[in-house]
Motif scaffolding. Structure first.
Motif, PDB file in Angstrom:
ATOM      1  N   CYS B  16       0.834  -1.195   0.000  1.00  0.00           N
ATOM      2  CA  CYS B  16       0.000   0.000   0.000  1.00  0.00           C
ATOM      3  C   CYS B  16       0.868   1.243   0.000  1.00  0.00           C
ATOM      4  O   CYS B  16       0.539   2.247  -0.633  1.00  0.00           O
ATOM      5  CB  CYS B  16      -0.923   0.001   1.207  1.00  0.00           C
ATOM      6  SG  CYS B  16      -2.177  -1.281   1.100  1.00  0.00           S
ATOM      7  N   GLU B  17       1.981   1.195   0.742  1.00  0.00           N
ATOM      8  CA  GLU B  17       2.897   2.331   0.758  1.00  0.00           C
ATOM      9  C   GLU B  17       3.488   2.539  -0.628  1.00  0.00           C
ATOM     10  O   GLU B  17       3.637   3.670  -1.093  1.00  0.00           O
ATOM     11  CB  GLU B  17       4.002   2.095   1.788  1.00  0.00           C
ATOM     12  CG  GLU B  17       3.546   2.248   3.244  1.00  0.00           C
ATOM     13  CD  GLU B  17       2.643   1.127   3.726  1.00  0.00           C
ATOM     14  OE1 GLU B  17       2.628   0.055   3.086  1.00  0.00           O
ATOM     15  OE2 GLU B  17       1.950   1.325   4.735  1.00  0.00           O
ATOM     16  N   ASN B  22       3.341   5.126  -6.059  1.00  0.00           N
ATOM     17  CA  ASN B  22       2.988   4.960  -7.461  1.00  0.00           C
ATOM     18  C   ASN B  22       2.010   5.995  -7.974  1.00  0.00           C
ATOM     19  O   ASN B  22       1.695   5.992  -9.162  1.00  0.00           O
ATOM     20  CB  ASN B  22       2.384   3.562  -7.696  1.00  0.00           C
ATOM     21  CG  ASN B  22       3.456   2.523  -7.959  1.00  0.00           C
ATOM     22  OD1 ASN B  22       4.574   2.878  -8.306  1.00  0.00           O
ATOM     23  ND2 ASN B  22       3.111   1.262  -7.791  1.00  0.00           N
ATOM     24  N   ILE B  23       1.534   6.883  -7.094  1.00  0.00           N
ATOM     25  CA  ILE B  23       0.716   7.989  -7.582  1.00  0.00           C
ATOM     26  C   ILE B  23       1.524   8.776  -8.600  1.00  0.00           C
ATOM     27  O   ILE B  23       0.980   9.404  -9.503  1.00  0.00           O
ATOM     28  CB  ILE B  23       0.236   8.893  -6.420  1.00  0.00           C
ATOM     29  CG1 ILE B  23      -0.685   8.101  -5.493  1.00  0.00           C
ATOM     30  CG2 ILE B  23      -0.486  10.123  -6.934  1.00  0.00           C
ATOM     31  CD1 ILE B  23      -1.135   8.858  -4.272  1.00  0.00           C
ATOM     32  N   GLY B  24       2.846   8.722  -8.444  1.00  0.00           N
ATOM     33  CA  GLY B  24       3.710   9.308  -9.473  1.00  0.00           C
ATOM     34  C   GLY B  24       3.889  10.802  -9.314  1.00  0.00           C
ATOM     35  O   GLY B  24       3.963  11.313  -8.208  1.00  0.00           O
ATOM     36  N   GLU B  25       3.959  11.479 -10.444  1.00  0.00           N
ATOM     37  CA  GLU B  25       4.247  12.916 -10.398  1.00  0.00           C
ATOM     38  C   GLU B  25       3.201  13.678  -9.609  1.00  0.00           C
ATOM     39  O   GLU B  25       3.520  14.670  -8.949  1.00  0.00           O
ATOM     40  CB  GLU B  25       4.314  13.474 -11.824  1.00  0.00           C
ATOM     41  CG  GLU B  25       5.644  13.173 -12.497  1.00  0.00           C
ATOM     42  CD  GLU B  25       5.719  13.752 -13.900  1.00  0.00           C
ATOM     43  OE1 GLU B  25       6.393  13.135 -14.742  1.00  0.00           O
ATOM     44  OE2 GLU B  25       5.095  14.803 -14.139  1.00  0.00           O
ATOM     45  N   LEU B  27       1.993  13.000  -6.980  1.00  0.00           N
ATOM     46  CA  LEU B  27       2.250  12.889  -5.546  1.00  0.00           C
ATOM     47  C   LEU B  27       3.072  14.072  -5.039  1.00  0.00           C
ATOM     48  O   LEU B  27       2.956  14.468  -3.884  1.00  0.00           O
ATOM     49  CB  LEU B  27       2.986  11.575  -5.257  1.00  0.00           C
ATOM     50  CG  LEU B  27       3.267  11.243  -3.792  1.00  0.00           C
ATOM     51  CD1 LEU B  27       1.971  11.078  -3.033  1.00  0.00           C
ATOM     52  CD2 LEU B  27       4.108   9.980  -3.682  1.00  0.00           C
ATOM     53  N   VAL B  28       3.902  14.638  -5.915  1.00  0.00           N
ATOM     54  CA  VAL B  28       4.835  15.677  -5.460  1.00  0.00           C
ATOM     55  C   VAL B  28       4.108  16.879  -4.869  1.00  0.00           C
ATOM     56  O   VAL B  28       4.374  17.258  -3.718  1.00  0.00           O
ATOM     57  CB  VAL B  28       5.794  16.075  -6.606  1.00  0.00           C
ATOM     58  CG1 VAL B  28       6.687  17.213  -6.165  1.00  0.00           C
ATOM     59  CG2 VAL B  28       6.621  14.881  -7.026  1.00  0.00           C
ATOM     60  N   PRO B  29       3.153  17.518  -5.569  1.00  0.00           N
ATOM     61  CA  PRO B  29       2.448  18.633  -4.924  1.00  0.00           C
ATOM     62  C   PRO B  29       1.634  18.188  -3.710  1.00  0.00           C
ATOM     63  O   PRO B  29       1.445  18.959  -2.775  1.00  0.00           O
ATOM     64  CB  PRO B  29       1.534  19.179  -6.039  1.00  0.00           C
ATOM     65  CG  PRO B  29       1.460  18.115  -7.049  1.00  0.00           C
ATOM     66  CD  PRO B  29       2.716  17.305  -6.948  1.00  0.00           C
ATOM     67  N   ILE B  30       1.185  16.921  -3.710  1.00  0.00           N
ATOM     68  CA  ILE B  30       0.398  16.440  -2.565  1.00  0.00           C
ATOM     69  C   ILE B  30       1.258  16.431  -1.317  1.00  0.00           C
ATOM     70  O   ILE B  30       0.872  16.932  -0.259  1.00  0.00           O
ATOM     71  CB  ILE B  30      -0.200  15.046  -2.840  1.00  0.00           C
ATOM     72  CG1 ILE B  30      -1.269  15.122  -3.934  1.00  0.00           C
ATOM     73  CG2 ILE B  30      -0.806  14.454  -1.578  1.00  0.00           C
ATOM     74  CD1 ILE B  30      -1.899  13.781  -4.279  1.00  0.00           C
ATOM     75  N   ILE B  31       2.460  15.863  -1.392  1.00  0.00           N
ATOM     76  CA  ILE B  31       3.248  15.750  -0.160  1.00  0.00           C
ATOM     77  C   ILE B  31       4.073  16.986   0.146  1.00  0.00           C
ATOM     78  O   ILE B  31       4.516  17.171   1.278  1.00  0.00           O
ATOM     79  CB  ILE B  31       4.178  14.513  -0.168  1.00  0.00           C
ATOM     80  CG1 ILE B  31       5.107  14.507  -1.374  1.00  0.00           C
ATOM     81  CG2 ILE B  31       3.356  13.244  -0.117  1.00  0.00           C
ATOM     82  CD1 ILE B  31       6.087  13.336  -1.338  1.00  0.00           C
ATOM     83  N   THR B  32       4.294  17.861  -0.845  1.00  0.00           N
ATOM     84  CA  THR B  32       5.083  19.048  -0.535  1.00  0.00           C
ATOM     85  C   THR B  32       4.214  20.244  -0.170  1.00  0.00           C
ATOM     86  O   THR B  32       4.614  21.074   0.638  1.00  0.00           O
ATOM     87  CB  THR B  32       5.987  19.448  -1.715  1.00  0.00           C
ATOM     88  OG1 THR B  32       5.179  19.565  -2.893  1.00  0.00           O
ATOM     89  CG2 THR B  32       7.063  18.405  -1.946  1.00  0.00           C
ATOM     90  N   GLU B  33       2.999  20.336  -0.761  1.00  0.00           N
ATOM     91  CA  GLU B  33       2.174  21.515  -0.495  1.00  0.00           C
ATOM     92  C   GLU B  33       0.876  21.170   0.234  1.00  0.00           C
ATOM     93  O   GLU B  33       0.565  21.737   1.270  1.00  0.00           O
ATOM     94  CB  GLU B  33       1.832  22.217  -1.819  1.00  0.00           C
ATOM     95  CG  GLU B  33       3.038  22.824  -2.482  1.00  0.00           C
ATOM     96  CD  GLU B  33       2.797  23.047  -3.973  1.00  0.00           C
ATOM     97  OE1 GLU B  33       3.768  23.338  -4.676  1.00  0.00           O
ATOM     98  OE2 GLU B  33       1.640  22.921  -4.411  1.00  0.00           O
ATOM     99  N   ALA B  34       0.128  20.208  -0.313  1.00  0.00           N
ATOM    100  CA  ALA B  34      -1.209  19.943   0.233  1.00  0.00           C
ATOM    101  C   ALA B  34      -1.148  19.322   1.619  1.00  0.00           C
ATOM    102  O   ALA B  34      -1.931  19.651   2.499  1.00  0.00           O
ATOM    103  CB  ALA B  34      -1.984  19.050  -0.723  1.00  0.00           C
ATOM    104  N   GLU B 164      -4.485   5.963  -8.325  1.00  0.00           N
ATOM    105  CA  GLU B 164      -5.341   7.091  -8.737  1.00  0.00           C
ATOM    106  C   GLU B 164      -6.444   7.331  -7.716  1.00  0.00           C
ATOM    107  O   GLU B 164      -6.803   8.472  -7.433  1.00  0.00           O
ATOM    108  CB  GLU B 164      -5.989   6.786 -10.085  1.00  0.00           C
ATOM    109  CG  GLU B 164      -5.047   6.904 -11.259  1.00  0.00           C
ATOM    110  CD  GLU B 164      -5.650   6.316 -12.533  1.00  0.00           C
ATOM    111  OE1 GLU B 164      -4.887   6.077 -13.475  1.00  0.00           O
ATOM    112  OE2 GLU B 164      -6.885   6.104 -12.569  1.00  0.00           O
ATOM    113  N   LEU B 165      -6.987   6.240  -7.155  1.00  0.00           N
ATOM    114  CA  LEU B 165      -8.062   6.392  -6.177  1.00  0.00           C
ATOM    115  C   LEU B 165      -7.538   6.983  -4.881  1.00  0.00           C
ATOM    116  O   LEU B 165      -8.218   7.775  -4.226  1.00  0.00           O
ATOM    117  CB  LEU B 165      -8.726   5.046  -5.895  1.00  0.00           C
ATOM    118  CG  LEU B 165      -9.664   4.516  -6.958  1.00  0.00           C
ATOM    119  CD1 LEU B 165     -10.320   3.233  -6.469  1.00  0.00           C
ATOM    120  CD2 LEU B 165     -10.723   5.530  -7.304  1.00  0.00           C
ATOM    121  N   ILE B 166      -6.312   6.584  -4.494  1.00  0.00           N
ATOM    122  CA  ILE B 166      -5.722   7.140  -3.271  1.00  0.00           C
ATOM    123  C   ILE B 166      -5.593   8.650  -3.435  1.00  0.00           C
ATOM    124  O   ILE B 166      -5.982   9.428  -2.556  1.00  0.00           O
ATOM    125  CB  ILE B 166      -4.338   6.527  -2.982  1.00  0.00           C
ATOM    126  CG1 ILE B 166      -4.424   5.013  -2.887  1.00  0.00           C
ATOM    127  CG2 ILE B 166      -3.771   7.100  -1.689  1.00  0.00           C
ATOM    128  CD1 ILE B 166      -3.076   4.344  -2.710  1.00  0.00           C
TER     129      ILE B 166
END
Lengths: 59, 313
Positions: B16-17, B22-25, B27-34, B164-166
């Protein structure tokens, strides 16, 4: 496959003893047979004990 | 300033991790900004007992969003899960192990003591060896899904879940809207050709290939269940479809039910045998039907089989 046979298989699949199900034919003119069947089943179930409740209720 | 987020893994394989990664690119704004990740055992170096081990009790920082993967099979998992529930406002169970027990819950179908003995005391084990119980977390009486122990706010099954769903669930939470999730069962997302009930008497084992023309698109292949293969599509929750077809069907292989049941308390064994029976398949002919619960063995679905008792006096 008869429905009652399938119930026994199904109970087994889910971890219940097959002895917990029984199908008996008794006519209203056979009181002794009825009493014997009920007594025997009650004794059998008492011996098997409560179903081991493994599911926890949702918190 | 991102939304504080904590991740944890219990009886998890880390798939799962990896699905999160695997969300891929995107993921970057998700973990750095959101998001502002405050605790994530496998991805971040934040420790339970203080960064230098000075703490006495297991502590996870407070967070708005909590994501927990893996099922609950020992006391450490239970302690971590309860701490996550205490510290997180919205707790998401990610992956079929967390939502339905998953593969580790297969052990629920065997006698527990016998299983431990089989694992720790083989024919080559030195005499006197014991099942370890020092400095290891004590096991529970069976493997549980997370929602059997604490309240879970959102379930995202999958083995592994769909990246994609995550991403969609995380983004929808942040945008304060309901997530856009796929339809009910895998069949809803499957483009194969339906031609009506197949002429099938026995379930076909997948030792021969399905019938299809190599190179032809998936929607030209006949439904695998109609072809007679044991495809668990009708009794499995949708979600795995990427690129237009359910993951396994796009590889021309029947569904194994890895997203768990369609309804929350669905029973994949009963529902699948129902579907097969309506096609005239004999219940007893599917000798491995207990493995229809291979992903959903928690919630009391899988129990050890009781041997038929001998005639009593």
């Amino acid at each position: 496959m008869t429905r009652s046979d399938m119930i026994v298989e199904l109970l087994g699949d889910f971890g219940y003893e097959p002895e917990r199900f029984s199908l008996t034919w008794v006519s209203s003119a056979e009181p002794d047979k009825f009493v014997a069947a009920v007594t025997e089943m009650t004794a059998r179930i008492k011996k098997l004990g409560p179903v081991n409740r493994q599911d926890a209720s949702v918190a | 300033m991102g939304v504080t987020t904590a991740l944890e893994w219990l009886g998890s394989c880390s798939g799962c991790e990896i699905a999160i990664l695997n969300i891929g690119e995107a993921l970057v704004p998700i973990i750095t900004e959101a998001l502002d990740i405050v605790h994530a055992p496998v991805l971040m170096d934040h420790k339970y007992f203080g960064q230098c081990g000075e703490g006495v009790t297991l502590t996870i920082p407070e967070a708005v969003v909590g994501i927990v993967t893996g099922g609950v099979s020992n006391h450490e998992h239970l302690e971590v899960l309860e701490e996550m529930r205490k510290k997180c406002k919205v707790l998401i169970a990610l992956g079929t192990c967390a939502t339905h027990g998953g593969i580790p819950a297969l052990m629920n179908g065997q006698d527990r003591q016998q299983s431990w003995e089989e694992v720790y005391q083989t024919v080559t084990t030195d005499p006197g060896a014991q099942i370890p119980n020092v400095e290891v977390p004590a096991p529970l009486d069976r493997v549980y899904a997370c929602d059997e122990k604490v309240k879970i706010d959102m379930q995202l099954p999958g083995c592994p879940p769909n990246p994609e769903l995550i991403a969609e669930v995380i983004v929808s939470l942040l945008e304060n809207r309901a997530p856009v999730l796929p339809g009910k069962s895998v069949c809803d997302t499957c483009p194969t050709r339906r031609e009506g009930k197949g002429d099938v008497e026995k379930v076909k084992r997948f030792i021969t290939n399905a019938t299809f023309k190599p190179g032809e698109p998936i929607d030209q292949m006949r439904c695998l269940l109609e072809q007679g293969y044991l495809c668990m599509g009708p009794v499995t929750a949708a979600g795995c479809a990427k690129r237009g077809a359910p993951a396994c069907i796009s590889a021309r292989v029947p569904c194994r039910g890895c997203f768990g049941p369609v309804r929350k308390d669905g029973n994949q064994l009963l529902d699948m045998m129902n579907a097969l029976a309506s096609n005239g398949i004999d219940y007893k002919s599917v000798v491995d039907r207990r493995s229809l619960l291979r992903f959903s063995g928690a919630h009391g679905m899988l129990r050890p089989v009781k041997k038929r008792a001998d005639k009593e006096d």
